[in-house]
Scaffold this motif. Sequence first.
Motif, PDB file in Angstrom:
ATOM      1  N   ARG A  13       0.811  -1.228   0.000  1.00  0.00           N
ATOM      2  CA  ARG A  13       0.000   0.000   0.000  1.00  0.00           C
ATOM      3  C   ARG A  13       0.833   1.261   0.000  1.00  0.00           C
ATOM      4  O   ARG A  13       0.367   2.312  -0.429  1.00  0.00           O
ATOM      5  N   ASP A  14       2.037   1.160   0.521  1.00  0.00           N
ATOM      6  CA  ASP A  14       2.837   2.368   0.701  1.00  0.00           C
ATOM      7  C   ASP A  14       4.109   2.295  -0.140  1.00  0.00           C
ATOM      8  O   ASP A  14       5.015   1.511   0.165  1.00  0.00           O
ATOM      9  N   PRO A  15       4.194   3.107  -1.218  1.00  0.00           N
ATOM     10  CA  PRO A  15       5.367   3.042  -2.095  1.00  0.00           C
ATOM     11  C   PRO A  15       6.653   3.483  -1.400  1.00  0.00           C
ATOM     12  O   PRO A  15       7.750   3.187  -1.873  1.00  0.00           O
ATOM     13  N   ASN A  16       6.520   4.178  -0.265  1.00  0.00           N
ATOM     14  CA  ASN A  16       7.723   4.625   0.447  1.00  0.00           C
ATOM     15  C   ASN A  16       8.212   3.608   1.485  1.00  0.00           C
ATOM     16  O   ASN A  16       9.171   3.871   2.208  1.00  0.00           O
ATOM     17  N   ALA A  17       7.522   2.455   1.583  1.00  0.00           N
ATOM     18  CA  ALA A  17       7.907   1.458   2.584  1.00  0.00           C
ATOM     19  C   ALA A  17       9.328   0.982   2.318  1.00  0.00           C
ATOM     20  O   ALA A  17       9.674   0.655   1.190  1.00  0.00           O
ATOM     21  N   ARG A  18      10.150   0.983   3.372  1.00  0.00           N
ATOM     22  CA  ARG A  18      11.533   0.531   3.240  1.00  0.00           C
ATOM     23  C   ARG A  18      11.714  -0.824   3.895  1.00  0.00           C
ATOM     24  O   ARG A  18      11.159  -1.084   4.965  1.00  0.00           O
ATOM     25  N   HIS A  19      12.489  -1.681   3.262  1.00  0.00           N
ATOM     26  CA  HIS A  19      12.795  -3.007   3.809  1.00  0.00           C
ATOM     27  C   HIS A  19      13.854  -2.870   4.910  1.00  0.00           C
ATOM     28  O   HIS A  19      14.776  -2.070   4.776  1.00  0.00           O
TER      29      HIS A  19
END
Length: 393
Positions: A196-202
């Motif tokens: 859902r969130d394109p800014n999510a970082r692994h």
Amino acid sequence: MSTARATTAVPARHLDSARRLVVKIGSALLVDDASGDVRRAWLDALADDIAALRARGVEVLVVSSGAIAVGRRHLGLTGRALRLEEKQAAAATGQIRLAHAYQEALARHGITVAQILLTPDDTEERRRHLNARATIDALLKLGAVPVINENDTVATDEIRFGDNDRLAARVAQMISADTLVLLSDIDGLYTADPRRDPNARHLGEVHEITAEVEAMGGEAPPGYSSGGMVTKLVAGKIALAAGCRMAIARGKEAHPLAALAAGAPCTWFVPHAGPKTARKRWIAGALAPLGTLTVDGGAAAALRAGKSLLPAGVRAVDGSFERGDPVIVRDAAGAELARGLSAYSAADMDRIKGHRSAEIEALLGFRGRDEAIHRDDLVLSGPGAAGPGIAGG
Ligand code: GLU
């Protein structure tokens, strides 16, 4: 952010240093969605990875889901949500097929499989915990690969794990595993839901599961009792407290453990101490001791040298305790030497005290453990020891 680190280098070394490894396999990896059959080619590839690890001297245990997913079709239970007793019926028929598939896959490498079905009590209650731990230890020493699942047919909603993430973490804690790998359909923890969130970082490495980290896992999906990030973070907390590092890794493709060793992306949860220290802390900090064993000088010296306490060295038994209960060990002058989990009840200990271990069977009518307290279940007290100094909490 101090406790979590975004992915830069991939710490494959965590798997390299594993000596006792628990691998948790989710149903979605093992069972084909459309046919409900075990994905044999995938399982064979996993067995190859396990055999390679064992050839390197790593002890491997598998915690496998899939009993319900495999079994339901054989009872005509498809196309709708199942009631608890239907899930249990499905597990009863699926577990046989599951165990059989593991046996066949690992037999290709000449490896023997042993099935173990556990309930939460078996891992949490100390007496049963000691039994399960001893059995699993024996299997590993004999070269078998334990394949573990929840005992779904007897567990009811109130007393079941429900998800094998938590079961796997409890098993890792119980047997002092140093590494736990949760193979699932996601390659680790993200700062937010990556769908859902394109800014999510692994995140590559996490050292503590804080409220902030928990928030990254999101909410448990409604009506979803197993799987998801929430149960994985619960497992992570148990593992970290037990001194066991844990990975969340993607497992859908063939050879998932080889991929992990080669540096496939995942999230490692890394504890501050190892499993030995964590177990000793757990024993030292266990509930109030329920009894006292007074030992002779020879036994006191043996304990200080890191050995187990044998019945022969026990002079007196006080208090009322059962097998697995915490007790204090004192020298003849009454000074505290150690704390540990007794391998015998107070009544049995009283009968075998002062006797050689070879006499236990004749005295009690059953062949119990050779040790009164095994050294793994014992913590020395006093300066420098992980003893009552940390038992205060
Ligand atoms: N014990 C369940 C089974 O074998 C699975 C639990 C889980 O999916 O975590 O089907």
